[in-house]
Design a protein around this motif. Structure first.
Motif, PDB file in Angstrom:
ATOM      1  N   UNK A 177       0.861  -1.274   0.172  1.00 32.77           N
ATOM      2  CA  UNK A 177       0.115  -0.077   0.144  1.00 32.77           C
ATOM      3  C   UNK A 177       0.842   1.273  -0.081  1.00 32.77           C
ATOM      4  N   UNK A 178       0.443   2.182  -0.941  1.00 27.47           N
ATOM      5  CA  UNK A 178       1.276   3.316  -0.893  1.00 27.47           C
ATOM      6  C   UNK A 178       0.627   4.649  -0.337  1.00 27.47           C
ATOM      7  N   UNK A 179       1.131   5.323   0.355  1.00 26.70           N
ATOM      8  CA  UNK A 179       0.581   6.479   1.283  1.00 26.70           C
ATOM      9  C   UNK A 179       1.130   7.623   0.625  1.00 26.70           C
ATOM     10  N   UNK A 180       0.393   8.372  -0.306  1.00 33.75           N
ATOM     11  CA  UNK A 180       1.038   9.565  -0.889  1.00 33.75           C
ATOM     12  C   UNK A 180       1.318  10.657  -0.052  1.00 33.75           C
ATOM     13  N   UNK A 181       0.535  10.984   1.119  1.00 35.50           N
ATOM     14  CA  UNK A 181       0.638  12.233   1.653  1.00 35.50           C
ATOM     15  C   UNK A 181       0.757  11.720   3.365  1.00 35.50           C
ATOM     16  N   UNK A 182       2.001  11.797   3.737  1.00 34.82           N
ATOM     17  CA  UNK A 182       2.254  11.421   5.323  1.00 34.82           C
ATOM     18  C   UNK A 182       3.193  12.498   5.710  1.00 34.82           C
ATOM     19  N   UNK A 183       2.920  12.656   7.188  1.00 34.64           N
ATOM     20  CA  UNK A 183       3.632  13.740   8.013  1.00 34.64           C
ATOM     21  C   UNK A 183       4.058  13.193   9.079  1.00 34.64           C
ATOM     22  N   UNK A 184       5.085  13.644   9.811  1.00 33.90           N
ATOM     23  CA  UNK A 184       5.269  13.646  11.455  1.00 33.90           C
ATOM     24  C   UNK A 184       6.218  14.630  11.848  1.00 33.90           C
ATOM     25  N   UNK A 185       6.321  14.884  13.151  1.00 32.57           N
ATOM     26  CA  UNK A 185       7.333  16.046  13.453  1.00 32.57           C
ATOM     27  C   UNK A 185       7.960  15.509  14.427  1.00 32.57           C
ATOM     28  N   UNK A 186       9.110  15.981  14.417  1.00 27.58           N
ATOM     29  CA  UNK A 186      10.118  15.643  15.510  1.00 27.58           C
ATOM     30  C   UNK A 186      10.362  16.526  16.554  1.00 27.58           C
ATOM     31  N   UNK A 187      10.974  16.114  17.745  1.00 27.73           N
ATOM     32  CA  UNK A 187      10.767  17.083  18.942  1.00 27.73           C
ATOM     33  C   UNK A 187      11.717  18.374  18.605  1.00 27.73           C
ATOM     34  N   UNK A 188      11.240  19.605  18.934  1.00 27.46           N
ATOM     35  CA  UNK A 188      12.326  20.584  18.808  1.00 27.46           C
ATOM     36  C   UNK A 188      12.233  20.957  17.402  1.00 27.46           C
ATOM     37  N   UNK A 190      10.638  22.865  14.024  1.00 30.64           N
ATOM     38  CA  UNK A 190       9.555  23.788  14.101  1.00 30.64           C
ATOM     39  C   UNK A 190       8.594  23.372  12.695  1.00 30.64           C
ATOM     40  N   UNK A 191       9.040  22.356  11.641  1.00 30.88           N
ATOM     41  CA  UNK A 191       8.150  22.018  10.744  1.00 30.88           C
ATOM     42  C   UNK A 191       8.082  20.586  10.532  1.00 30.88           C
ATOM     43  N   UNK A 192       7.047  19.983  10.046  1.00 32.43           N
ATOM     44  CA  UNK A 192       6.763  18.638   9.805  1.00 32.43           C
ATOM     45  C   UNK A 192       7.494  18.143   8.757  1.00 32.43           C
ATOM     46  N   UNK A 193       7.901  16.745   8.847  1.00 30.89           N
ATOM     47  CA  UNK A 193       8.419  16.410   7.653  1.00 30.89           C
ATOM     48  C   UNK A 193       7.117  15.739   6.708  1.00 30.89           C
ATOM     49  N   UNK A 194       7.178  16.187   5.321  1.00 28.77           N
ATOM     50  CA  UNK A 194       6.258  15.606   4.637  1.00 28.77           C
ATOM     51  C   UNK A 194       7.025  14.910   3.396  1.00 28.77           C
TER      52      UNK A 194
END
Length: 246
Positions: A177-188, A190-194
């Motif tokens: 399964x391919x998820x084309x739109x994902x994100x999460x944030x790392x502590x400290x 400012x911006x999510x990883x996309x």
């Protein structure tokens, strides 16, 4: 044959190099704090052991200890290309610097070279995977093909992907399964990883309390190099904190 020897230069460049003055300095500073040993191979033929003393991104300098051999020290100062090789925590680390100069560091003689532009960090596996903290875990968010939102805590992470833990899973979450739109944030951060991701495996397990749960392995896609550097910085930080607590 070593792991490096099996890879092309392009594969090594893409998968294992850490670049950018701040990520490089952060990584080398952690080796300096831990007192990890490195061998230095000079283009003059000298080889000696040293330790990193400090990494200074503001002045673009790496400070290293001198050799116990004055002849090796003289050859190092003449050498225009120096290869540093070490195995901190059993992981192959390698980088190249230019010519060094003498300086005083904390009241003693040392050498200074310009920070390397990149550091090879070849993990024991293709991408070193570290377990993420259980308290306040990283939360992964991905949009399913039918529009639903997948939201799961991370169990581990590497620059190539992450493992998620689920107590229940939609039927659509299957290998491939391919998820084309994902994100999460790392502590400290400012911006999510996309990024996009593909499900590589779904493994059913039993928790310590006897409950069913699933481990979902994801492979990152379209992850920019800057995002890889941020993940590597996070992994290095977790490793350092756990080492300090050990």
């Amino acid at each position: 044959m070593s792991q490096i020897a099996q890879l092309s230069e392009a594969e090594i460049e893409e998968r294992f190099f850490i670049t950018g003055s701040r990520p490089v300095a952060f990584l080398l500073a952690s080796f300096a704090r831990d007192g990890d040993a490195f061998s230095v191979q000079c283009d003059t033929g000298a080889v000696f052991l040293t330790t990193l003393l400090a990494a200074r991104p503001e002045s673009n300098l790496l400070v290293v200890d001198c050799s116990g051999s004055e002849e090796a020290n003289r050859q190092f100062l003449r050498s225009e290309r120096n290869v540093f090789i070490g195995r901190p925590a059993g992981i192959h680390v390698q980088f190249v610097t230019g010519q060094g100069a003498e300086m005083m560091h904390d009241g003693r003689r040392a050498f200074a070279v310009r920070l390397p532009s990149k550091v090879l960090r070849l993990q024991r596996r293709d991408a070193f995977r570290i377990e993420t903290p259980r308290i306040r875990p990283l939360i992964f968010y991905g949009r399913l093909p039918e529009g639903g939102l997948l939201s799961l805590p991370a169990h581990d992470i590497s620059v190539a992907g992450m493992g998620l833990t689920a107590s229940a899973l939609p039927d659509a979450v299957q290998p491939g399964l391919r998820l084309p739109t994902c994100h999460f944030s790392l502590p400290q951060d400012d911006n999510d990883l996309l990024f996009a991701a593909t499900v590589r495996h779904v493994t059913e397990q039993e928790s310590r309390l006897g409950n069913r749960q699933w481990r979902v392995g994801l492979a990152f896609e379209d992850l920019p190099g800057t995002a890889e550097a941020r993940i590597q910085r996070y992994i290095t930080q977790i490793e350092r904190e756990r080492h300090e607590l050990a």
